[in-house]
Design a protein around this motif. Structure first.
Motif, PDB file in Angstrom:
ATOM      1  N   ARG A  39       1.212  -1.317  -0.405  1.00 28.19           N
ATOM      2  CA  ARG A  39       0.235   0.086   0.158  1.00 28.19           C
ATOM      3  C   ARG A  39       0.701   1.104  -0.189  1.00 28.19           C
ATOM      4  O   ARG A  39       0.620   2.286  -0.651  1.00 28.19           O
ATOM      5  N   LEU A  42       1.796   1.661  -3.031  1.00 28.71           N
ATOM      6  CA  LEU A  42       0.963   2.091  -4.405  1.00 28.71           C
ATOM      7  C   LEU A  42       0.698   3.669  -4.287  1.00 28.71           C
ATOM      8  O   LEU A  42       1.093   4.213  -5.354  1.00 28.71           O
ATOM      9  N   PHE A  57      -6.083   3.814  -9.536  1.00 24.66           N
ATOM     10  CA  PHE A  57      -5.438   3.869  -8.281  1.00 24.66           C
ATOM     11  C   PHE A  57      -6.668   3.324  -7.243  1.00 24.66           C
ATOM     12  O   PHE A  57      -5.819   2.100  -6.319  1.00 24.66           O
ATOM     13  N   VAL A  60      -7.176  -0.495  -7.805  1.00 22.20           N
ATOM     14  CA  VAL A  60      -6.048  -1.394  -6.384  1.00 22.20           C
ATOM     15  C   VAL A  60      -6.409  -0.934  -4.852  1.00 22.20           C
ATOM     16  O   VAL A  60      -5.904  -2.210  -4.026  1.00 22.20           O
ATOM     17  N   GLN A  61      -5.911   0.285  -4.504  1.00 20.80           N
ATOM     18  CA  GLN A  61      -6.304  -0.016  -3.170  1.00 20.80           C
ATOM     19  C   GLN A  61      -7.524  -0.512  -1.902  1.00 20.80           C
ATOM     20  O   GLN A  61      -7.185  -1.327  -1.338  1.00 20.80           O
ATOM     21  N   LEU A 111       1.734  -0.537 -11.101  1.00 22.16           N
ATOM     22  CA  LEU A 111       0.326  -1.256 -10.679  1.00 22.16           C
ATOM     23  C   LEU A 111       0.192  -2.532 -10.804  1.00 22.16           C
ATOM     24  O   LEU A 111      -0.266  -2.916 -10.155  1.00 22.16           O
ATOM     25  N   ILE A 114       1.719  -4.389  -8.634  1.00 25.90           N
ATOM     26  CA  ILE A 114       1.550  -4.236  -7.268  1.00 25.90           C
ATOM     27  C   ILE A 114       0.325  -5.194  -7.909  1.00 25.90           C
ATOM     28  O   ILE A 114       0.018  -5.883  -6.599  1.00 25.90           O
TER      29      ILE A 114
END
Length: 183
Positions: A39, A42, A57, A60-61, A111, A114
């Motif tokens: 995190r 990211l 973003f 994914v978060q 991204l 991750i």
């Protein structure tokens, strides 16, 4: 025999306690720390690349935050259940595919990397959270395989014609007399 079963059950209980009470929480803790680090990576990626789309973003978060929150509950049956729900519900499937496409269309190798690492961490957590069941499944599977290896030759010998079985069988030192003949 009862004592042996009792001792076997005690050993299983001890192994289950060691896994569920000591090893699994420690391993989950390490995974949780790895997820926090992801995190941070990211967020650092978003700060360093402001052109990164907000929706990619945030997607994914959001997945990362969900993984952190539900880490202790994610196991293999839950993953299979979630997958079956997504396959049955067309609207939910559309949302999942849209969110996946948003991340892939962001054209950010970091991204996507991750997101892949998050996926690996969730897979690892699901194996850890399902690990207590391995104490029960592996011996049952081994027993099933042993039973299968024993039953297969039984079926083979059952269906061999008697005249061929006579050729296969080893000679015995003593033969029983046929029915009706004196000993």
């Amino acid at each position: 025999m009862v004592i042996l079963i009792f001792l076997f059950a005690c050993v299983y209980a001890l192994l289950h306690f060691i896994w569920e009470g000591i090893l699994a929480p420690s391993l989950r803790h390490n995974i949780r720390l790895d997820l926090f680090a992801l995190r941070d990576n990211l967020r650092r990626l978003k700060i360093n690349n402001p052109e990164l789309p907000n929706d990619a973003f945030n997607t994914v978060q959001d997945g990362l935050n969900g993984a952190i929150k539900h880490l202790s509950d994610i196991d293999i049956p839950l993953l299979v259940y979630c997958d079956s729900i997504v396959k049955r519900d067309a609207k939910l499937k559309e949302v999942v595919e849209k969110r996946r496409d948003v991340v892939l269309s962001a054209n950010s190798k970091e991204l996507i990397e991750i997101a892949g690492q998050i996926r690996q961490k969730i897979e690892h957590a699901s194996r850890i959270n399902s690990g207590g069941w391995h104490l029960y499944i592996i011996p049952a599977a081994a027993g099933f395989l042993c039973l299968k290896s024993v039953c297969s030759p039984i079926f083979t010998i059952l269906y061999i014609p008697n005249w061929q079985l006579e050729k296969i069988m080893p000679e015995r030192e003593t033969r029983l007399p046929a029915v009706g003949q004196p000993c």
